[in-house]
Design a protein around this motif. Structure first.
Motif, mmCIF file in Angstrom:
data_model
loop_
_atom_site.group_PDB
_atom_site.id
_atom_site.type_symbol
_atom_site.label_atom_id
_atom_site.label_comp_id
_atom_site.label_asym_id
_atom_site.label_seq_id
_atom_site.Cartn_x
_atom_site.Cartn_y
_atom_site.Cartn_z
ATOM 1 N N HIS A 117 0.826 -1.209 0.000
ATOM 2 C CA HIS A 117 0.000 0.000 0.000
ATOM 3 C C HIS A 117 0.862 1.261 0.000
ATOM 4 O O HIS A 117 0.520 2.267 -0.647
ATOM 5 C CB HIS A 117 -0.924 -0.017 1.219
ATOM 6 N N ALA A 118 1.973 1.237 0.750
ATOM 7 C CA ALA A 118 2.856 2.402 0.846
ATOM 8 C C ALA A 118 4.205 1.939 1.389
ATOM 9 O O ALA A 118 4.374 0.780 1.798
ATOM 10 C CB ALA A 118 2.243 3.471 1.746
ATOM 11 N N HIS A 119 5.159 2.858 1.390
ATOM 12 C CA HIS A 119 6.481 2.601 1.966
ATOM 13 C C HIS A 119 6.784 3.677 3.007
ATOM 14 O O HIS A 119 6.494 4.861 2.789
ATOM 15 C CB HIS A 119 7.571 2.611 0.885
ATOM 16 N N HIS A 120 7.373 3.239 4.121
ATOM 17 C CA HIS A 120 7.730 4.156 5.210
ATOM 18 C C HIS A 120 9.245 4.138 5.402
ATOM 19 O O HIS A 120 9.847 3.068 5.567
ATOM 20 C CB HIS A 120 7.038 3.746 6.515
ATOM 21 N N GLY A 121 9.835 5.297 5.386
ATOM 22 C CA GLY A 121 11.275 5.416 5.610
ATOM 23 C C GLY A 121 11.564 6.068 6.951
ATOM 24 O O GLY A 121 10.766 6.868 7.456
ATOM 25 N N ARG A 122 12.698 5.706 7.518
ATOM 26 C CA ARG A 122 13.069 6.257 8.828
ATOM 27 C C ARG A 122 14.582 6.227 8.986
ATOM 28 O O ARG A 122 15.232 5.238 8.627
ATOM 29 C CB ARG A 122 12.404 5.435 9.937
ATOM 30 N N VAL A 123 15.153 7.300 9.512
ATOM 31 C CA VAL A 123 16.579 7.351 9.802
ATOM 32 C C VAL A 123 16.772 8.077 11.130
ATOM 33 O O VAL A 123 16.077 9.061 11.427
ATOM 34 C CB VAL A 123 17.369 8.057 8.669
ATOM 35 N N HIS A 124 17.694 7.566 11.952
ATOM 36 C CA HIS A 124 17.946 8.123 13.284
ATOM 37 C C HIS A 124 19.266 8.885 13.291
ATOM 38 O O HIS A 124 20.280 8.401 12.758
ATOM 39 C CB HIS A 124 17.984 7.010 14.329
ATOM 40 N N ILE A 125 19.259 10.029 13.915
ATOM 41 C CA ILE A 125 20.440 10.899 14.002
ATOM 42 C C ILE A 125 20.656 11.261 15.460
ATOM 43 O O ILE A 125 19.700 11.529 16.200
ATOM 44 C CB ILE A 125 20.256 12.173 13.161
ATOM 45 N N THR A 126 21.917 11.279 15.872
ATOM 46 C CA THR A 126 22.273 11.672 17.233
ATOM 47 C C THR A 126 23.192 12.890 17.180
ATOM 48 O O THR A 126 24.165 12.907 16.416
ATOM 49 C CB THR A 126 23.000 10.538 17.975
ATOM 50 N N ALA A 127 22.876 13.891 17.980
ATOM 51 C CA ALA A 127 23.709 15.095 18.059
ATOM 52 C C ALA A 127 24.004 15.403 19.518
ATOM 53 O O ALA A 127 23.100 15.344 20.360
ATOM 54 C CB ALA A 127 23.009 16.283 17.400
ATOM 55 N N GLU A 128 25.257 15.709 19.819
ATOM 56 C CA GLU A 128 25.657 16.112 21.169
ATOM 57 C C GLU A 128 26.200 17.529 21.113
ATOM 58 O O GLU A 128 27.084 17.832 20.302
ATOM 59 C CB GLU A 128 26.708 15.157 21.734
ATOM 60 N N LEU A 129 25.670 18.371 21.978
ATOM 61 C CA LEU A 129 26.044 19.784 21.989
ATOM 62 C C LEU A 129 26.626 20.174 23.339
ATOM 63 O O LEU A 129 26.263 19.618 24.382
ATOM 64 C CB LEU A 129 24.834 20.673 21.686
ATOM 65 N N THR A 130 27.519 21.158 23.299
ATOM 66 C CA THR A 130 28.118 21.696 24.523
ATOM 67 C C THR A 130 27.653 23.120 24.807
ATOM 68 O O THR A 130 27.847 23.610 25.914
ATOM 69 C CB THR A 130 29.654 21.685 24.407
ATOM 70 N N ASP A 131 27.057 23.762 23.826
ATOM 71 C CA ASP A 131 26.524 25.110 23.985
ATOM 72 C C ASP A 131 25.019 24.987 24.199
ATOM 73 O O ASP A 131 24.262 24.688 23.274
ATOM 74 C CB ASP A 131 26.828 25.947 22.737
ATOM 75 N N PHE A 132 24.580 25.220 25.433
ATOM 76 C CA PHE A 132 23.178 24.988 25.756
ATOM 77 C C PHE A 132 22.264 26.110 25.266
ATOM 78 O O PHE A 132 21.045 25.914 25.168
ATOM 79 C CB PHE A 132 23.016 24.773 27.254
ATOM 80 N N THR A 133 22.827 27.268 24.972
ATOM 81 C CA THR A 133 22.024 28.321 24.347
ATOM 82 C C THR A 133 21.682 27.931 22.922
ATOM 83 O O THR A 133 20.536 28.063 22.473
ATOM 84 C CB THR A 133 22.786 29.652 24.369
ATOM 85 N N ALA A 134 22.686 27.432 22.204
ATOM 86 C CA ALA A 134 22.444 26.938 20.848
ATOM 87 C C ALA A 134 21.519 25.726 20.870
ATOM 88 O O ALA A 134 20.717 25.523 19.942
ATOM 89 C CB ALA A 134 23.774 26.583 20.188
ATOM 90 N N LEU A 135 21.597 24.941 21.916
ATOM 91 C CA LEU A 135 20.743 23.748 22.036
ATOM 92 C C LEU A 135 19.261 24.130 22.018
ATOM 93 O O LEU A 135 18.458 23.491 21.339
ATOM 94 C CB LEU A 135 21.074 23.010 23.329
ATOM 95 N N SER A 136 18.894 25.153 22.747
ATOM 96 C CA SER A 136 17.490 25.571 22.809
ATOM 97 C C SER A 136 16.978 25.958 21.429
ATOM 98 O O SER A 136 15.885 25.557 21.012
ATOM 99 C CB SER A 136 17.341 26.741 23.781
ATOM 100 N N GLU A 137 17.776 26.723 20.717
ATOM 101 C CA GLU A 137 17.353 27.160 19.388
ATOM 102 C C GLU A 137 17.296 25.998 18.404
ATOM 103 O O GLU A 137 16.336 25.851 17.636
ATOM 104 C CB GLU A 137 18.317 28.233 18.871
ATOM 105 N N LEU A 138 18.322 25.139 18.430
ATOM 106 C CA LEU A 138 18.366 24.008 17.511
ATOM 107 C C LEU A 138 17.212 23.047 17.758
ATOM 108 O O LEU A 138 16.586 22.548 16.814
ATOM 109 C CB LEU A 138 19.695 23.272 17.641
ATOM 110 N N THR A 139 16.915 22.786 19.013
ATOM 111 C CA THR A 139 15.824 21.869 19.349
ATOM 112 C C THR A 139 14.506 22.359 18.767
ATOM 113 O O THR A 139 13.732 21.584 18.183
ATOM 114 C CB THR A 139 15.707 21.723 20.878
ATOM 115 N N THR A 140 14.248 23.640 18.899
ATOM 116 C CA THR A 140 13.007 24.201 18.381
ATOM 117 C C THR A 140 12.962 24.136 16.852
ATOM 118 O O THR A 140 11.932 23.779 16.262
ATOM 119 C CB THR A 140 12.855 25.660 18.833
ATOM 120 N N ARG A 141 14.082 24.438 16.210
ATOM 121 C CA ARG A 141 14.104 24.422 14.739
ATOM 122 C C ARG A 141 13.954 23.001 14.188
ATOM 123 O O ARG A 141 13.301 22.799 13.166
ATOM 124 C CB ARG A 141 15.405 25.065 14.245
ATOM 125 N N LEU A 142 14.533 22.045 14.872
ATOM 126 C CA LEU A 142 14.374 20.657 14.438
ATOM 127 C C LEU A 142 12.925 20.195 14.600
ATOM 128 O O LEU A 142 12.369 19.524 13.727
ATOM 129 C CB LEU A 142 15.305 19.748 15.241
#
Length: 256
Positions: A117-142
């Motif tokens: 009926h259909a095809h489902h694709g999925r890929v997992h990505i892991t990111a580790e950050l040290t700048d927690f200010t950038a983390l807040s912005e990146l999390t929201t954009r993702l």
């Protein structure tokens, strides 16, 4: 008239005469405790610290769906590239970026036969950050991207974090101080360290998964507005570091 038992002798596989190995458990062996002339004291030293995290981890899952395999794969490739390019724009704030499991699965239509009926694709990505200010912005954009799921952040320390050394040293100092206090209570002093054993110390709570309340999960299914979402306010979770040692000392004989 007395008799003595003959000395036990055995023969090895090539015919040489050998004597039994020494018995290390003989009652005459050195005892693991002190003597009246050199009493021993055994203590435990512990340290419990709370420190700020050094790393935050995000788990990102990118998904796609299409009526045929090629459409689902092309869509997944495009979305995966978008996520990777976005994360890479944060430069040195990203300490580690890895792609994990990938899957492309057919969805069978209910009924007789095995019709796809259909095809489902999925890929997992892991990111580790040290700048927690950038983390807040990146999390929201993702989280604002189509068919993109974000899990995290999970807070942790580096394996070689100075906090681990600080905890170990504090545990040793506490063991010495405790032993001195016991010796002083007996009116004597410590004379030597006999043994210092790490008892599996320097452990922190598992970094993954995090306790409830410190994880954000989002699944975007398509933005309905052109304006960017405001960055999430993420408060870093304090990390607990524990160290423990067992120590044995000798002390001068007290006058009791």
């Amino acid at each position: 008239m007395t008799s003595t038992a003959p000395k036990q002798i055995r023969t090895d596989t090539v015919g040489h005469m050998t004597t039994p190995p020494p018995d290390h458990h003989h009652p005459g062996a050195a005892a693991p405790y002190g003597t009246p002339d050199a009493p021993r004291i055994a203590v435990r030293g512990e340290a419990h610290l709370e420190v700020d995290p050094e790393i935050a981890r995000l788990d990102i899952t990118v998904a796609s769906r299409g009526k045929d395999r090629r459409t689902a794969l092309d869509d997944l490739t495009r979305r995966n590239t978008t996520v990777l390019d976005l994360i890479k724009t944060y430069g040195d704030s990203v300490e580690r970026l890895e792609t994990g499991a990938f899957s492309l699965t057919p969805q069978l239509k209910e009924g007789r036969g095995e019709r796809v009926h259909a095809h489902h694709g999925r890929v997992h990505i892991t990111a580790e950050l040290t700048d927690f200010t950038a983390l807040s912005e990146l999390t929201t954009r993702l989280a604002d991207l189509d068919l993109t799921r974000v899990d995290g952040p999970w807070w942790t320390l580096r394996p070689d974090s100075p906090a681990h050394r600080q905890a170990r040293q504090q545990a040793v100092r506490e063991a010495v101080q405790r032993a001195r206090e016991y010796a002083e209570a007996l009116g004597t002093t410590l004379t030597a360290l006999v043994e210092l054993a790490d008892t599996g110390a320097d452990s922190t709570p598992p970094a993954y998964p995090a306790p409830p309340g410190s994880r954000m999960r989002s699944m975007a299914h398509g933005a309905t507005e052109n304006t960017a979402a405001a960055p999430l306010d993420l408060e870093p979770q304090r990390q607990r570091v524990h160290a423990q040692v067992n120590a044995r000392f000798t002390m001068a004989p007290p006058r009791l």
